[in-house]
Design a protein around this motif. Structure first.
Motif, PDB file in Angstrom:
ATOM      1  N   ILE B  28      71.052  37.095  93.779  1.00  0.00           N
ATOM      2  CA  ILE B  28      71.394  37.841  92.558  1.00  0.00           C
ATOM      3  C   ILE B  28      71.894  36.878  91.478  1.00  0.00           C
ATOM      4  N   GLU B  29      72.782  35.985  91.858  1.00  0.00           N
ATOM      5  CA  GLU B  29      73.341  35.114  90.826  1.00  0.00           C
ATOM      6  C   GLU B  29      72.262  34.176  90.262  1.00  0.00           C
ATOM      7  N   HIS B  30      71.394  33.705  91.154  1.00  0.00           N
ATOM      8  CA  HIS B  30      70.251  32.900  90.701  1.00  0.00           C
ATOM      9  C   HIS B  30      69.463  33.646  89.637  1.00  0.00           C
ATOM     10  N   TRP B  31      69.155  34.903  89.895  1.00  0.00           N
ATOM     11  CA  TRP B  31      68.324  35.672  88.973  1.00  0.00           C
ATOM     12  C   TRP B  31      69.075  36.110  87.721  1.00  0.00           C
ATOM     13  N   LEU B  32      70.357  36.392  87.861  1.00  0.00           N
ATOM     14  CA  LEU B  32      71.123  36.755  86.661  1.00  0.00           C
ATOM     15  C   LEU B  32      71.134  35.592  85.675  1.00  0.00           C
ATOM     16  N   ALA B  35      67.159  35.052  84.525  1.00  0.00           N
ATOM     17  CA  ALA B  35      66.654  36.064  83.592  1.00  0.00           C
ATOM     18  C   ALA B  35      67.453  36.069  82.298  1.00  0.00           C
ATOM     19  N   GLY B  36      68.568  35.336  82.293  1.00  0.00           N
ATOM     20  CA  GLY B  36      69.355  35.229  81.063  1.00  0.00           C
ATOM     21  C   GLY B  36      70.405  36.315  80.904  1.00  0.00           C
ATOM     22  N   TRP B  37      70.533  37.194  81.916  1.00  0.00           N
ATOM     23  CA  TRP B  37      71.447  38.324  81.740  1.00  0.00           C
ATOM     24  C   TRP B  37      72.908  37.879  81.798  1.00  0.00           C
ATOM     25  N   LEU B  38      73.170  36.830  82.573  1.00  0.00           N
ATOM     26  CA  LEU B  38      74.515  36.240  82.551  1.00  0.00           C
ATOM     27  C   LEU B  38      74.693  35.428  81.274  1.00  0.00           C
ATOM     28  N   GLY B  39      73.648  34.705  80.918  1.00  0.00           N
ATOM     29  CA  GLY B  39      73.719  33.896  79.709  1.00  0.00           C
ATOM     30  C   GLY B  39      73.906  34.709  78.442  1.00  0.00           C
ATOM     31  N   GLU B 352      51.626  41.049  98.156  1.00  0.00           N
ATOM     32  CA  GLU B 352      52.905  40.322  98.178  1.00  0.00           C
ATOM     33  C   GLU B 352      53.156  39.702  96.803  1.00  0.00           C
ATOM     34  N   PRO B 353      54.242  40.077  96.118  1.00  0.00           N
ATOM     35  CA  PRO B 353      54.504  39.431  94.822  1.00  0.00           C
ATOM     36  C   PRO B 353      54.834  37.958  95.049  1.00  0.00           C
ATOM     37  N   ALA B 354      54.427  37.133  94.104  1.00  0.00           N
ATOM     38  CA  ALA B 354      54.697  35.701  94.220  1.00  0.00           C
ATOM     39  C   ALA B 354      56.209  35.464  94.341  1.00  0.00           C
ATOM     40  N   ALA B 355      56.563  34.439  95.087  1.00  0.00           N
ATOM     41  CA  ALA B 355      57.977  34.081  95.227  1.00  0.00           C
ATOM     42  C   ALA B 355      58.524  33.718  93.854  1.00  0.00           C
ATOM     43  N   ASP B 356      59.785  34.051  93.647  1.00  0.00           N
ATOM     44  CA  ASP B 356      60.465  33.644  92.425  1.00  0.00           C
ATOM     45  C   ASP B 356      59.797  34.182  91.157  1.00  0.00           C
ATOM     46  N   THR B 357      59.183  35.351  91.275  1.00  0.00           N
ATOM     47  CA  THR B 357      58.512  35.955  90.124  1.00  0.00           C
ATOM     48  C   THR B 357      59.108  37.322  89.831  1.00  0.00           C
ATOM     49  N   LEU B 358      59.301  37.575  88.547  1.00  0.00           N
ATOM     50  CA  LEU B 358      59.829  38.866  88.113  1.00  0.00           C
ATOM     51  C   LEU B 358      58.680  39.860  87.997  1.00  0.00           C
ATOM     52  N   ALA B 372      61.892  43.632  86.072  1.00  0.00           N
ATOM     53  CA  ALA B 372      62.355  43.668  84.676  1.00  0.00           C
ATOM     54  C   ALA B 372      63.621  44.523  84.587  1.00  0.00           C
ATOM     55  N   VAL B 373      63.629  45.613  85.336  1.00  0.00           N
ATOM     56  CA  VAL B 373      64.858  46.388  85.532  1.00  0.00           C
ATOM     57  C   VAL B 373      65.239  46.177  86.989  1.00  0.00           C
ATOM     58  N   SER B 374      66.360  45.546  87.219  1.00  0.00           N
ATOM     59  CA  SER B 374      66.692  45.161  88.598  1.00  0.00           C
ATOM     60  C   SER B 374      67.989  45.792  89.069  1.00  0.00           C
ATOM     61  N   CYS B 375      68.189  47.035  88.676  1.00  0.00           N
ATOM     62  CA  CYS B 375      69.425  47.744  88.991  1.00  0.00           C
ATOM     63  C   CYS B 375      69.681  47.877  90.484  1.00  0.00           C
ATOM     64  N   CYS B 376      68.613  47.968  91.283  1.00  0.00           N
ATOM     65  CA  CYS B 376      68.801  48.356  92.680  1.00  0.00           C
ATOM     66  C   CYS B 376      69.469  47.271  93.513  1.00  0.00           C
TER      67      CYS B 376
END
Lengths: 595, 595
Positions: B28-32, B35-39, B352-358, B372-376
């Motif tokens: 989660i922290e990697h993706w936050l 994706a720029g959501w933490l930034g 299978e979605p590619a690894a490390d892909t949104l 793109a919406v990753s609420c879950c």
């Protein structure tokens, strides 16, 4: 056959065409003004209103006016064309939503911008005008737009396509009326480019706009249903004009797979609300069946082109099914309200939208006067205006083929035919020869696939084509009896959503049950149909035998098998699906669970 | 029961919790960051990325960290809190998407802006921190935000609500940890305001955000499923804290109707993709069942509040069903991929979605790393972190109630209990008393509704509650046997989409068929289940008896009743639904047509 060669006479379709050409025309123009979509031609950037594709509604209305050719609307027609022409840029560009300071740049959003889509409808309107009237102001605007498209998206131009197909068939049609091959080449380029991931990926995936795979490789229609059938129509046009039998067969194959696995009993297409799209094979839920009216229009466009290319009566069978169960369903009797989506199962009685109110969503539980996206009503109008063209064709051998049965007069060359019938209420169709050449020619009649007991002049004829070759004489009469009577129809076992159900059809017409025809307090979901009892005609309705199973509330709806409950047999009246929701709010089912 | 009073021990849930608290946290922290959501906290207006509600993902991650309380993550926690706190305005306003020059004004889009929704998750994170750690920097930020909300949306402020409920339960929770009644009053105001058309009508209708009717008048949950259960949770909180039995009963009534008519076999909710919403009563298609993972989380929140308020074991039954069939289904075994939606019928093998892909869309045919919406995923993380709290409760009488069965240690006051079990693989649950007071007290065990052959120390006990009141002594052992074995389950006749189907359950676990377990080339849609044959356990699978009906292609999938086809009996292995799609692409069905 040209619109000057076929005239509808009073009957099922002429009534609807007349309402469309009067009340619906006035209603459409009222709303185009009121919603500001006409006013956008000439409005400031700040004053523009409506969705990015609203220009196309004006163009579809122009196309409907052009096909109708009613002198009473001629002044209105030219007034609108003048407003449109005034906005066209010197290089032919024409769109109220892009390209001006304060707006997004031209072609900066091919996925959603609909600029080429709007041109497509503009060009179709110009083609209709050229065909019915000759070259005039609208045709000039359309040709300038088409030239701009070829300049901009040609082999050395922007290497992409529009998110919504429509320019493709329009350019081929323009080629047909102008003879300028440039338009055909551009249409072919658009058809071949799509499917190579030239558009961005989006929430709905690239299949939404058929950019997931080249059209020659696809197995079945998929993605947004209207986009899919418009594109396929353009591909057939390209294939026919270029002699590309591989491309033609690719589309025909997709059509066959779509009809076999992705089409509702009504002929409607598009299962999903989210993306107005086809579901996977056999995903055809009656609940919230999307079945956009426009997808019905596009499906007729596609099947008609395939019929002309291949002559197979299956295409006309599907056109008939869509006409009687989608096109006839959508508009209100007075032509001023319509369904955008066409569900096959209404669980809660609908709510009448307020008069003169725009509905913000595509789905309305009852017919509504106008929607935020109101593509369907102008699409219906152009279809009704050109309806006579779908009835018959001629061939190189001087023969005539009748594809649809409704009262009409046909005058083509030396041949004159008058057709009289109460179809589809009754299966008897009388074809009277009014004039004929001195030589033998072939009259070919489509026998619908369901008409297994049809006769021609008393002699049994099988579903498919019945051809009569002889020298006809004025006064000759042929009587085709399609033996219309109610029948029970069962779904393929792979259509999960209607497992254990049956529907009632009568000739080409699908029937439904409305709660208005049940004792008060009962909903349609309580009815179980006895599949062993024959449905019968009575007083304009079809009567089936069934049982009432109210169901009982439980705290959790899953458990051991329910005990069979016994209920008395009751008679249940069904009416044509296209008549539903005309008597006020009701619940409704097309598919009825069997006992 | 507080998280310090219950500890999970190795077993079904502890494994998942451990994965969540390590691999998922890092993921989660990697993706936050990626994706720029933490930034976004500290970014320029131009540099802001993600959807309007992306701040909330950061807050849910903070909540998950707070409940977990792992010292190894403490530095990360404070670093994120510092970034968030730095953006809070002097008046407490805090949102990266609104209010700065170049952005839309604060509260200018309550329908879609999610500002109050984001505060809700911020405050929940603060509450989690206050409960597990005490008042610190995050709690200060949350309190300032809550005060700002009360200042701005109070009785004399903006008279509206947020398009997405969540602030309501958060404010009551903050009241509980701070004692400041202002927050409770504001939550009540929000609950009472909604449903009076204070928000604009939208494409999906006002029911989407429950603004169609006051909550006290509603019959059933409706609209966007996550919004509905979050709002209902807040309403229960308000009702309990204000003694408002009418409001409590209104929500309980809606919950009962929702469970009886709008809930999938898995306990999942939300039938529709278009608006992530409930369908009408009994509209529960397995195809494209939306069943958002977040709606499962919210459903547990609601049922847990009702359980605390009313004590009825039905609420814990539903929580168990959702835990084993939605919460356990969504994440991958390694905790770095997840399902957003949870279909019950996969017709085409997934990709299978590619690894490390949104993934740009909510639905992925296989578990994906990020959306793109990753609420879950953050919602799963906060649920796993706080999972132990759902196992047991105490009452004013000094008793303990066990609601969920998994290996755990309970230490509450004088009472110590160790629970050992292989549940749900096996129905045997051993409860060992580690410490107990000198006086009699009552141990209450939930007997699940399906456990009709359960025994407690060998004596039959009926579904519901089994209470043992006595003086316990350290070393006492109770053995509950829930008699877990496979069973066939049939749907209510009103659920049209699964008419003529049955499913297999085993204890609380729903099973499914994957094509990987069929002979090569067969899809799951060819299988017909023999409803007369008992399903049996074998080698970790459940074996059912059935037949293979491949179906055959027709040009039109509607017609006379199909002739019954005979096929040999075959054995078909099913596995838990929560295990599906873990062995690679497959087609899958939960509901199997019966012969």
């Amino acid at each position: 056959m040209g619109l000057h060669e076929v005239t509808l006479r009073p009957g099922f379709w002429q009534r609807r065409q007349h309402t469309s050409r009067t009340a619906s025309f006035d209603h459409i123009e009222h709303w185009l003004e009121r919603a500001g979509w006409l006013g956008n031609f000439g409005a400031t950037v700040e004053g523009r209103r409506g969705r990015e594709f609203s220009d196309s509604e004006v163009y579809k209305y122009l196309e409907a006016l052009a096909w109708a050719g009613d002198p009473a609307y001629e002044d209105r027609f030219h007034a609108i064309v003048a407003r449109v022409a005034a906005v066209q840029q010197p290089d032919g560009y024409l769109n109220t939503n892009f390209g001006r300071p304060g707006q997004a740049a031209r072609y900066s959003d091919l996925e959603w911008g609909h600029e080429l889509y709007c041109y497509g409808h503009l060009i179709q309107a110009g083609v209709a005008r050229a065909r019915t009237h000759g070259h005039d102001d609208l045709v000039t605007v359309a040709v300038r737009a088409a030239d701009h498209v070829c300049d901009t998206f040609g082999p050395d131009g922007i290497g992409s396509v529009c998110g919504h197909a429509e320019i493709e068939p329009a350019l081929v049609e323009l080629y047909r009326v102008t003879g300028n091959r440039r338009y055909l080449d551009q249409a072919r380029l658009f058809v071949e480019r799509r499917g190579r991931q030239v558009l961005d990926d989006i929430e709905f995936g690239r299949a939404y706009f058929q950019d997931d795979m080249p059209i020659r490789e696809a197995r079945v229609l998929r993605g947004h249903a209207v986009r899919a059938v418009y594109l396929a129509s353009g591909a057939v046009d390209v294939a026919v004009e270029t002699g590309d039998t591989e491309l033609l067969e690719a589309v025909a194959r997709q059509w066959r797979a779509t009809v076999a696995r992705r089409t509702y009993l009504t002929g409607g297409i598009g299962s999903r609300h989210q993306d107005e799209a086809f579901g996977d094979d056999f995903v055809l839920p009656p609940d919230r069946a999307y079945q956009e009216t426009c997808a019905g229009v596009g499906s007729i466009m596609l099947a008609w082109r395939l019929l002309l290319a291949e002559g197979n009566p299956r295409y006309a069978d599907l056109i008939e099914r869509v006409l009687f169960n989608v096109i006839a369903t959508s508009p209100s009797d007075d032509g001023t309200r319509f369904f955008y989506t066409n569900t096959l199962h209404q669980r809660v009685p609908g709510i009448e939208p307020a008069a003169d109110t725009l509905v913000p969503r595509a789905a309305s539980s009852l017919r509504a006067p106008w929607y935020a996206v109101s593509c369907c009503m102008t699409n219906l109008a152009r279809t009704f205006s050109s309806l006579a063209a779908y009835l018959a064709t001629t061939d190189d051998d001087g023969g005539v083929q009748l594809h649809q049965y409704t009262p009409a007069s046909i005058r083509v060359g030396d041949i004159g035919l008058d057709i009289d019938t109460e179809y589809p209420a009754d299966g008897r169709v009388t074809i009277r020869v009014v004039s004929a050449p001195e030589t033998a020619w072939t009259l070919t009649l489509r026998i619908p696939h369901w008409a297994t007991e049809a006769t021609l002049d008393g002699v049994p004829v099988a579903p498919g084509l019945a051809a009569v070759r002889r020298r006809f004489t004025a006064g000759d009469t042929l009587v085709l009896d399609l033996a219309v009577r109610p029948r029970l129809t069962f779904p393929d076992a792979r259509i999960d959503a209607v497992r254990g159900n049956a529907a009632v059809e009568r000739g080409p017409v699908v029937y439904c049950l409305e709660s208005l025809d049940l004792p008060p307090g009962l909903t349609v979901d309580t009815v179980r149909l006895d599949p062993a009892a024959e449905p019968v005609d009575r007083d304009g309705a079809v009567i089936v035998t069934g049982h009432i199973h109210p169901g009982h509330d439980t705290s959790w709806p899953y458990g051991p098998p329910p005990a069979p409950s016994l209920a008395d047999s009751v008679e249940i009246p069904l009416h044509p699906y296209h008549r539903w929701a005309r008597r006020g709010p009701s619940t409704m089912r097309v598919w009825l669970p069997t006992t």
